[in-house]
Write a protein that holds these residues in place. Structure first.
Motif, PDB file in Angstrom:
ATOM      1  N   THR A  10       0.851  -1.186   0.000  1.00 34.89           N
ATOM      2  CA  THR A  10       0.000   0.000   0.000  1.00 34.89           C
ATOM      3  C   THR A  10       0.889   1.239   0.000  1.00 34.89           C
ATOM      4  OG1 THR A  10      -0.091   0.244   2.404  1.00 34.89           O
ATOM      5  CG2 THR A  10      -1.698  -1.252   1.387  1.00 34.89           C
ATOM      6  N   PRO A  11       0.375   2.372  -0.430  1.00 39.49           N
ATOM      7  CA  PRO A  11       1.171   3.598  -0.386  1.00 39.49           C
ATOM      8  C   PRO A  11       1.685   3.921   1.017  1.00 39.49           C
ATOM      9  CG  PRO A  11      -0.733   3.913  -1.794  1.00 39.49           C
ATOM     10  CD  PRO A  11      -0.913   2.579  -1.124  1.00 39.49           C
ATOM     11  N   ALA A  12       0.850   3.703   2.020  1.00 40.66           N
ATOM     12  CA  ALA A  12       1.262   4.007   3.393  1.00 40.66           C
ATOM     13  C   ALA A  12       2.420   3.113   3.832  1.00 40.66           C
ATOM     14  CB  ALA A  12       0.080   3.852   4.343  1.00 40.66           C
ATOM     15  N   ASN A  13       2.336   1.825   3.509  1.00 35.42           N
ATOM     16  CA  ASN A  13       3.416   0.913   3.900  1.00 35.42           C
ATOM     17  C   ASN A  13       4.707   1.211   3.139  1.00 35.42           C
ATOM     18  OD1 ASN A  13       1.927  -0.433   5.830  1.00 35.42           O
ATOM     19  ND2 ASN A  13       1.204  -2.018   4.406  1.00 35.42           N
ATOM     20  N   ARG A  14       4.596   1.587   1.895  1.00 36.63           N
ATOM     21  CA  ARG A  14       5.798   1.963   1.139  1.00 36.63           C
ATOM     22  C   ARG A  14       6.465   3.202   1.754  1.00 36.63           C
ATOM     23  NH1 ARG A  14       6.162   0.777  -5.135  1.00 36.63           N
ATOM     24  NH2 ARG A  14       5.182  -1.284  -5.221  1.00 36.63           N
ATOM     25  N   LYS A  15       5.630   4.140   2.185  1.00 33.79           N
ATOM     26  CA  LYS A  15       6.168   5.352   2.810  1.00 33.79           C
ATOM     27  C   LYS A  15       6.860   5.035   4.126  1.00 33.79           C
ATOM     28  CE  LYS A  15       4.770   9.929   4.466  1.00 33.79           C
ATOM     29  NZ  LYS A  15       3.631  10.870   4.666  1.00 33.79           N
ATOM     30  N   ASP A  16       6.244   4.132   4.915  1.00 43.40           N
ATOM     31  CA  ASP A  16       6.804   3.792   6.226  1.00 43.40           C
ATOM     32  C   ASP A  16       8.054   2.919   6.122  1.00 43.40           C
ATOM     33  OD1 ASP A  16       4.826   5.224   7.459  1.00 43.40           O
ATOM     34  OD2 ASP A  16       3.563   3.482   7.911  1.00 43.40           O
ATOM     35  N   MET A  17       8.150   2.131   5.053  1.00 48.60           N
ATOM     36  CA  MET A  17       9.278   1.198   4.888  1.00 48.60           C
ATOM     37  C   MET A  17       9.900   1.368   3.501  1.00 48.60           C
ATOM     38  SD  MET A  17       7.496  -2.095   6.738  1.00 48.60           S
ATOM     39  CE  MET A  17       5.826  -1.529   6.369  1.00 48.60           C
ATOM     40  N   PRO A  18      10.536   2.494   3.269  1.00 47.87           N
ATOM     41  CA  PRO A  18      10.987   2.824   1.901  1.00 47.87           C
ATOM     42  C   PRO A  18      12.059   1.894   1.346  1.00 47.87           C
ATOM     43  CG  PRO A  18      11.866   4.393   3.493  1.00 47.87           C
ATOM     44  CD  PRO A  18      10.845   3.566   4.223  1.00 47.87           C
ATOM     45  N   LYS A  19      12.732   1.127   2.196  1.00 51.38           N
ATOM     46  CA  LYS A  19      13.796   0.246   1.727  1.00 51.38           C
ATOM     47  C   LYS A  19      13.346  -1.216   1.604  1.00 51.38           C
ATOM     48  CE  LYS A  19      17.498   3.128   3.640  1.00 51.38           C
ATOM     49  NZ  LYS A  19      18.685   3.178   4.547  1.00 51.38           N
ATOM     50  N   VAL A  48      -2.015 -15.116   3.332  1.00 52.29           N
ATOM     51  CA  VAL A  48      -1.872 -14.400   2.060  1.00 52.29           C
ATOM     52  C   VAL A  48      -0.605 -13.546   2.203  1.00 52.29           C
ATOM     53  CG1 VAL A  48      -4.184 -14.401   1.058  1.00 52.29           C
ATOM     54  CG2 VAL A  48      -3.710 -12.861   2.945  1.00 52.29           C
ATOM     55  N   TYR A  49       0.511 -14.220   1.995  1.00 52.35           N
ATOM     56  CA  TYR A  49       1.816 -13.641   2.311  1.00 52.35           C
ATOM     57  C   TYR A  49       2.581 -13.110   1.110  1.00 52.35           C
ATOM     58  CZ  TYR A  49       1.516 -16.168   6.827  1.00 52.35           C
ATOM     59  OH  TYR A  49       1.167 -16.658   8.062  1.00 52.35           O
ATOM     60  N   GLY A  50       2.148 -13.413  -0.097  1.00 55.62           N
ATOM     61  CA  GLY A  50       2.976 -13.050  -1.237  1.00 55.62           C
ATOM     62  C   GLY A  50       4.275 -13.818  -1.234  1.00 55.62           C
ATOM     63  N   LYS A  51       5.373 -13.163  -1.490  1.00 55.89           N
ATOM     64  CA  LYS A  51       6.679 -13.817  -1.534  1.00 55.89           C
ATOM     65  C   LYS A  51       7.515 -13.486  -0.292  1.00 55.89           C
ATOM     66  CE  LYS A  51       6.744 -13.597  -6.587  1.00 55.89           C
ATOM     67  NZ  LYS A  51       7.426 -13.059  -7.779  1.00 55.89           N
ATOM     68  N   THR A  52       6.895 -12.897   0.694  1.00 55.69           N
ATOM     69  CA  THR A  52       7.646 -12.509   1.891  1.00 55.69           C
ATOM     70  C   THR A  52       7.751 -13.662   2.874  1.00 55.69           C
ATOM     71  OG1 THR A  52       5.595 -11.693   2.930  1.00 55.69           O
ATOM     72  CG2 THR A  52       6.935 -10.118   1.691  1.00 55.69           C
ATOM     73  N   ASP A  55      11.333  -4.651   0.193  1.00 55.67           N
ATOM     74  CA  ASP A  55      11.234  -5.306  -1.115  1.00 55.67           C
ATOM     75  C   ASP A  55       9.768  -5.283  -1.547  1.00 55.67           C
ATOM     76  OD1 ASP A  55      11.461  -6.845  -3.367  1.00 55.67           O
ATOM     77  OD2 ASP A  55      11.935  -8.708  -2.308  1.00 55.67           O
ATOM     78  N   PHE A  56       9.327  -4.184  -2.137  1.00 59.64           N
ATOM     79  CA  PHE A  56       7.919  -4.004  -2.464  1.00 59.64           C
ATOM     80  C   PHE A  56       7.348  -5.111  -3.363  1.00 59.64           C
ATOM     81  CE2 PHE A  56       9.085   0.752  -2.216  1.00 59.64           C
ATOM     82  CZ  PHE A  56       8.986   0.744  -0.840  1.00 59.64           C
ATOM     83  N   PRO A  57       8.066  -5.567  -4.389  1.00 63.78           N
ATOM     84  CA  PRO A  57       7.488  -6.601  -5.249  1.00 63.78           C
ATOM     85  C   PRO A  57       7.138  -7.898  -4.520  1.00 63.78           C
ATOM     86  CG  PRO A  57       9.333  -5.552  -6.347  1.00 63.78           C
ATOM     87  CD  PRO A  57       9.350  -5.066  -4.933  1.00 63.78           C
ATOM     88  N   ALA A  58       7.779  -8.139  -3.377  1.00 65.78           N
ATOM     89  CA  ALA A  58       7.501  -9.369  -2.635  1.00 65.78           C
ATOM     90  C   ALA A  58       6.219  -9.277  -1.814  1.00 65.78           C
ATOM     91  CB  ALA A  58       8.675  -9.699  -1.709  1.00 65.78           C
ATOM     92  N   TRP A  59       5.757  -8.074  -1.557  1.00 67.93           N
ATOM     93  CA  TRP A  59       4.555  -7.907  -0.748  1.00 67.93           C
ATOM     94  C   TRP A  59       3.307  -8.334  -1.528  1.00 67.93           C
ATOM     95  CZ3 TRP A  59       5.404  -2.197   1.251  1.00 67.93           C
ATOM     96  CH2 TRP A  59       6.376  -2.207   2.258  1.00 67.93           C
ATOM     97  N   PRO A  60       2.324  -8.927  -0.854  1.00 72.63           N
ATOM     98  CA  PRO A  60       1.062  -9.210  -1.539  1.00 72.63           C
ATOM     99  C   PRO A  60       0.342  -7.916  -1.905  1.00 72.63           C
ATOM    100  CG  PRO A  60       0.845  -9.610   0.818  1.00 72.63           C
ATOM    101  CD  PRO A  60       2.299  -9.354   0.565  1.00 72.63           C
ATOM    102  N   LYS A  61      -0.227  -7.894  -3.075  1.00 75.16           N
ATOM    103  CA  LYS A  61      -0.978  -6.729  -3.531  1.00 75.16           C
ATOM    104  C   LYS A  61      -2.391  -6.777  -2.950  1.00 75.16           C
ATOM    105  CE  LYS A  61       2.741  -6.321  -5.842  1.00 75.16           C
ATOM    106  NZ  LYS A  61       3.858  -5.619  -5.175  1.00 75.16           N
TER     107      LYS A  61
END
Length: 232
Positions: free
Chosen positions: A185-194, A228-232, A196-202
């Motif tokens: 989510t945009p909020a999680n990307r902002k909080d954790m900018p480093k 529902v973990y995605g690749k994490t 691995d976004f592609p691994a997160w479930p959409k």
């Protein structure tokens, strides 16, 4: 998955995951009922959609308000409980209002909405679906270090889900939950900018799992807390 004309409650329906769930339901033909405390956030894409009803002023931690909301619904097919909150930090430093807020927001809202949904199904004699939202720390408590009260309340949601599923199975009501890891989510990307976004479930992927559990296509799955973990 066919939801044409089916009435579905979505709590937390204007959040990131809730918006994805509402979008998928609308595309599948559902009529969505979204209780909100004040109003949808700016830019909520379904604020004026003819099959999305927003109920302002519904406090999901108020038993009377929740009961009134469910009492006014037409024939209910499914109730999806996405509302909740997150708190991170050292447990010994947690303020009283943080503890109370996590318990009320994550477990309390789920308890009240499950109860009223079941009462609504019982009054109509119809089958139904309930889907709750737990979290990965509910299934893996060690992952809840630094967020202990959040993990505990989501574990309680998971336990509630499994117990209720057994209790109402013979009433043709299927109760399940999903347990997401950190979602993209945009909020999680902002909080954790480093991260691995592609691994997160959409959120759309998590929404798809919720829709299956809530659909008439699901005939046998109950008491599941689906990772529902995605690749994490």
């Amino acid at each position: 998955m066919e939801f044409h004309g089916r009435h579905v409650v979505v709590t937390g329906g204007t959040g990131a995951l809730g918006t994805a769930v509402t979008a998928a339901l609308v595309e599948a033909g559902a009529v969505c009922h979204l209780p909100v405390r004040s109003g949808p956030p700016k830019g909520f894409p379904f604020a004026d959609h003819p099959r999305v009803a927003l109920y302002r002023g519904v406090d999901l931690v108020d038993a009377a308000a929740v009961g009134t909301f469910y009492d006014g619904l037409p024939g209910l097919w499914a109730s999806l409980h996405l509302a909740g909150g997150f708190a991170f930090g050292c447990f010994r430093d947690a303020e009283d209002d943080t503890l109370a807020g996590q318990i009320a927001g994550n477990l309390g809202t789920c308890v009240l909405c499950c109860r009223e949904a079941l009462r609504t199904f019982h009054r109509s004699g119809a089958e139904g679906r309930i889907v709750n939202v737990a979290a990965r720390p509910a299934l893996e408590p060690r992952a809840g270090a630094g967020m202990a009260i959040y993990a505990a309340t989501k574990a309680a949601v998971a336990a509630l889900t499994v117990a209720l599923a057994e209790e109402v199975a013979k009433e043709d009501v299927l109760v399940n939950a999903v347990a997401p890891s950190i979602m993209d989510t945009p909020a999680n990307r902002k909080d954790m900018p480093k991260a691995d976004f592609p691994a997160w479930p959409k959120v759309e992927e998590v929404a798809a799992t919720i829709l299956f559990l809530a659909s008439a296509d699901n005939r046998v799955t109950r008491g599941a807390v689906v990772p529902v973990y995605g690749k994490t």
